[in-house]
Design a protein around this motif. Structure first.
Motif, PDB file in Angstrom:
ATOM      1  N   TYR A 274     -32.535  10.061 -41.404  1.00 37.44           N
ATOM      2  CA  TYR A 274     -32.385  10.170 -42.855  1.00 37.44           C
ATOM      3  C   TYR A 274     -31.475   9.066 -43.392  1.00 37.44           C
ATOM      4  N   LEU A 275     -30.355   8.825 -42.689  1.00 38.59           N
ATOM      5  CA  LEU A 275     -29.433   7.789 -43.138  1.00 38.59           C
ATOM      6  C   LEU A 275     -30.069   6.406 -43.052  1.00 38.59           C
ATOM      7  N   ASP A 276     -30.863   6.176 -41.984  1.00 38.46           N
ATOM      8  CA  ASP A 276     -31.542   4.887 -41.852  1.00 38.46           C
ATOM      9  C   ASP A 276     -32.560   4.689 -42.977  1.00 38.46           C
ATOM     10  N   GLN A 277     -33.307   5.748 -43.297  1.00 37.45           N
ATOM     11  CA  GLN A 277     -34.276   5.640 -44.385  1.00 37.45           C
ATOM     12  C   GLN A 277     -33.572   5.402 -45.722  1.00 37.45           C
ATOM     13  N   LEU A 278     -32.447   6.092 -45.925  1.00 34.87           N
ATOM     14  CA  LEU A 278     -31.683   5.900 -47.158  1.00 34.87           C
ATOM     15  C   LEU A 278     -31.162   4.470 -47.251  1.00 34.87           C
ATOM     16  N   GLU A 279     -30.659   3.961 -46.126  1.00 37.00           N
ATOM     17  CA  GLU A 279     -30.125   2.598 -46.110  1.00 37.00           C
ATOM     18  C   GLU A 279     -31.244   1.574 -46.295  1.00 37.00           C
TER      19      GLU A 279
ATOM     20  N   ARG B 169     -32.146   1.452 -49.850  1.00 36.99           N
ATOM     21  CA  ARG B 169     -31.128   0.738 -50.616  1.00 36.99           C
ATOM     22  C   ARG B 169     -31.286  -0.775 -50.439  1.00 36.99           C
ATOM     23  N   LEU B 170     -31.592  -1.212 -49.218  1.00 37.06           N
ATOM     24  CA  LEU B 170     -31.820  -2.634 -48.980  1.00 37.06           C
ATOM     25  C   LEU B 170     -33.037  -3.124 -49.775  1.00 37.06           C
ATOM     26  N   ALA B 171     -34.100  -2.311 -49.786  1.00 37.63           N
ATOM     27  CA  ALA B 171     -35.297  -2.701 -50.539  1.00 37.63           C
ATOM     28  C   ALA B 171     -34.990  -2.798 -52.027  1.00 37.63           C
ATOM     29  N   ASP B 172     -34.206  -1.856 -52.546  1.00 34.94           N
ATOM     30  CA  ASP B 172     -33.828  -1.904 -53.963  1.00 34.94           C
ATOM     31  C   ASP B 172     -33.014  -3.154 -54.270  1.00 34.94           C
ATOM     32  N   ASN B 173     -32.067  -3.486 -53.382  1.00 37.69           N
ATOM     33  CA  ASN B 173     -31.259  -4.690 -53.583  1.00 37.69           C
ATOM     34  C   ASN B 173     -32.131  -5.940 -53.587  1.00 37.69           C
ATOM     35  N   GLY B 174     -33.073  -5.988 -52.626  1.00 38.82           N
ATOM     36  CA  GLY B 174     -33.947  -7.145 -52.557  1.00 38.82           C
ATOM     37  C   GLY B 174     -34.824  -7.288 -53.788  1.00 38.82           C
ATOM     38  N   ARG B 175     -35.381  -6.171 -54.248  1.00 42.17           N
ATOM     39  CA  ARG B 175     -36.219  -6.230 -55.454  1.00 42.17           C
ATOM     40  C   ARG B 175     -35.408  -6.671 -56.671  1.00 42.17           C
ATOM     41  N   TYR B 176     -34.190  -6.176 -56.765  1.00 41.41           N
ATOM     42  CA  TYR B 176     -33.338  -6.574 -57.894  1.00 41.41           C
ATOM     43  C   TYR B 176     -33.067  -8.077 -57.862  1.00 41.41           C
ATOM     44  N   ALA B 177     -32.753  -8.595 -56.666  1.00 45.00           N
ATOM     45  CA  ALA B 177     -32.480 -10.029 -56.541  1.00 45.00           C
ATOM     46  C   ALA B 177     -33.721 -10.853 -56.867  1.00 45.00           C
TER      47      ALA B 177
ATOM     48  N   GLN C 280     -33.339  -6.084 -43.264  1.00 48.80           N
ATOM     49  CA  GLN C 280     -34.638  -6.124 -43.948  1.00 48.80           C
ATOM     50  C   GLN C 280     -34.889  -7.536 -44.444  1.00 48.80           C
ATOM     51  N   LEU C 281     -36.075  -8.047 -44.128  1.00 49.12           N
ATOM     52  CA  LEU C 281     -36.483  -9.386 -44.545  1.00 49.12           C
ATOM     53  C   LEU C 281     -37.458  -9.260 -45.713  1.00 49.12           C
ATOM     54  N   MET C 282     -37.183 -10.011 -46.772  1.00 52.90           N
ATOM     55  CA  MET C 282     -38.032  -9.985 -47.961  1.00 52.90           C
ATOM     56  C   MET C 282     -38.376 -11.415 -48.360  1.00 52.90           C
ATOM     57  N   GLN C 283     -39.639 -11.607 -48.774  1.00 49.88           N
ATOM     58  CA  GLN C 283     -40.125 -12.931 -49.153  1.00 49.88           C
ATOM     59  C   GLN C 283     -40.931 -12.826 -50.442  1.00 49.88           C
ATOM     60  N   ALA C 284     -40.971 -13.912 -51.185  1.00 55.38           N
ATOM     61  CA  ALA C 284     -41.786 -13.964 -52.398  1.00 55.38           C
ATOM     62  C   ALA C 284     -42.095 -15.424 -52.719  1.00 55.38           C
ATOM     63  N   THR C 285     -43.293 -15.650 -53.269  1.00 57.67           N
ATOM     64  CA  THR C 285     -43.677 -16.961 -53.776  1.00 57.67           C
ATOM     65  C   THR C 285     -43.869 -16.832 -55.280  1.00 57.67           C
TER      66      THR C 285
END
Length: 316
Positions: free
Chosen positions: A39-44, A47-55, A303-308
């Motif tokens: 549960y904590l890993d999924q929550l974290e 949170r990482l995905a939210d941070n990445g989307r915001y950035a 978490q690795l996030m990419q965008a073009t």
């Protein structure tokens, strides 16, 4: 009258029962701990995905705003002059001082080879055009007065030293600079530029290169002009930075606590293995190996996030 004798549990039976109960409790505790960890890993991870989307939202908004001109304003030109400086600039494996002028005097002690992305645009008289920090940018009478949105990574000097993706901007009065953190927990911030090599340009990227490669191509240009000022104007007209049609951005983020994820990859290639194999030596930060990081950061959830992102406005 028949009397039957009552028999209780023997000591052996009691010990066996207690042992079984203890094993059951241990098994239940292990399941509970595993469920809690999951549960904590999924929550974290969320949170990482939210941070990445915001950035990425902030970066994409600033990129699509690049080169924008207020056509209704009388103070701003209706079109960019050919000799104006490019609206896009970048640095490889560098960081910045938040109070320095633009991207001048960059710092070499970057966070894991993180890059710098700098964007320029015209503002409006009512301040409706915002920079990356959300502050209104006023109208500019000259190209030198354009607004700035600069993204770079630096460590939080006043706190725990956690790496932050920051937004740097010029003050609304045009004097002084500031920088605000967008997100924390950044392992690496990498940028590639989609270069339109066609003649004439068709606005479609033919290859992706880093900032150093663009600067090297500019340095190889044979400039026309009898004076340094004339040659500089020729460089601004022909710079490869004005042929960038899209930008590819990658962020590697980590969580605040130890994850202990046995399935985590041994390395992260921010633009894919092929690019990292070919360029990791000259473009630090495109390949991150957690085992080579400081001990306190090795066991983090990542978490690795990419965008073009395509540029909306034509080169200028």
């Amino acid at each position: 009258m028949n009397c039957q004798r009552q028999h209780g549990m023997t000591l052996v039976e009691l010990l066996v029962a207690l042992g079984l109960a203890a094993l059951l409790m241990l098994a239940s505790s292990a399941v509970l701990l595993a469920a809690s960890r999951s549960y904590l890993d999924q929550l974290e991870s969320a949170r990482l995905a939210d941070n990445g989307r915001y950035a990425f939202d902030a970066i994409a908004r600033a990129l699509r705003q690049t080169a924008w001109v207020d056509w209704d304003a009388t103070a701003a030109p209706l079109a960019h002059a050919a000799h104006d400086s490019a609206n896009l600039a970048g640095l490889d494996a560098r960081s910045l001082n938040k109070n320095s002028d633009g991207i001048g005097n960059p710092l070499t002690n970057s966070v894991n080879g993180s890059d710098v992305l700098a964007l320029r645009f015209y503002g409006t008289g009512d301040g409706a055009v915002l920079n990356c920090a959300g502050f209104g940018v006023g109208a500019a009478a000259t190209e030198a007065q354009r607004g700035w949105s600069i993204f770079y990574v630096a460590q939080d000097e006043g706190g725990d030293g956690e790496a932050e993706l920051r937004c740097k901007y010029r003050a609304s009065n045009g004097v002084g600079w500031g920088a605000d953190a967008l997100i924390r927990g950044v392992d690496s911030f990498q940028v590639l530029y989609g270069l339109d090599t066609d003649t004439p340009s068709d606005g479609i990227a033919n290859q992706y290169v880093n900032a150093s490669e663009l600067d090297a191509r500019d340095a190889a240009l044979v400039l026309a002009g009898a004076s340094e000022a004339e040659r500089q104007r020729d460089l601004q007209r022909r710079t490869h930075w004005k042929r960038v049609a899209s930008v590819r951005v990658a962020l590697l983020l980590h969580g605040p606590g130890m994850a202990g994820d046995a399935t985590a990859p041994p390395q992260y290639d921010l633009f894919g293995a092929a690019y990292a194999d070919a360029h990791a030596g000259q473009d630090p930060g495109v390949r991150i190996v957690p085992a080579s990081l400081p001990p306190a950061q090795r066991g983090r959830l990542r978490q690795l996030m990419q965008a073009t992102i395509m540029l909306r406005n034509g080169p200028a």
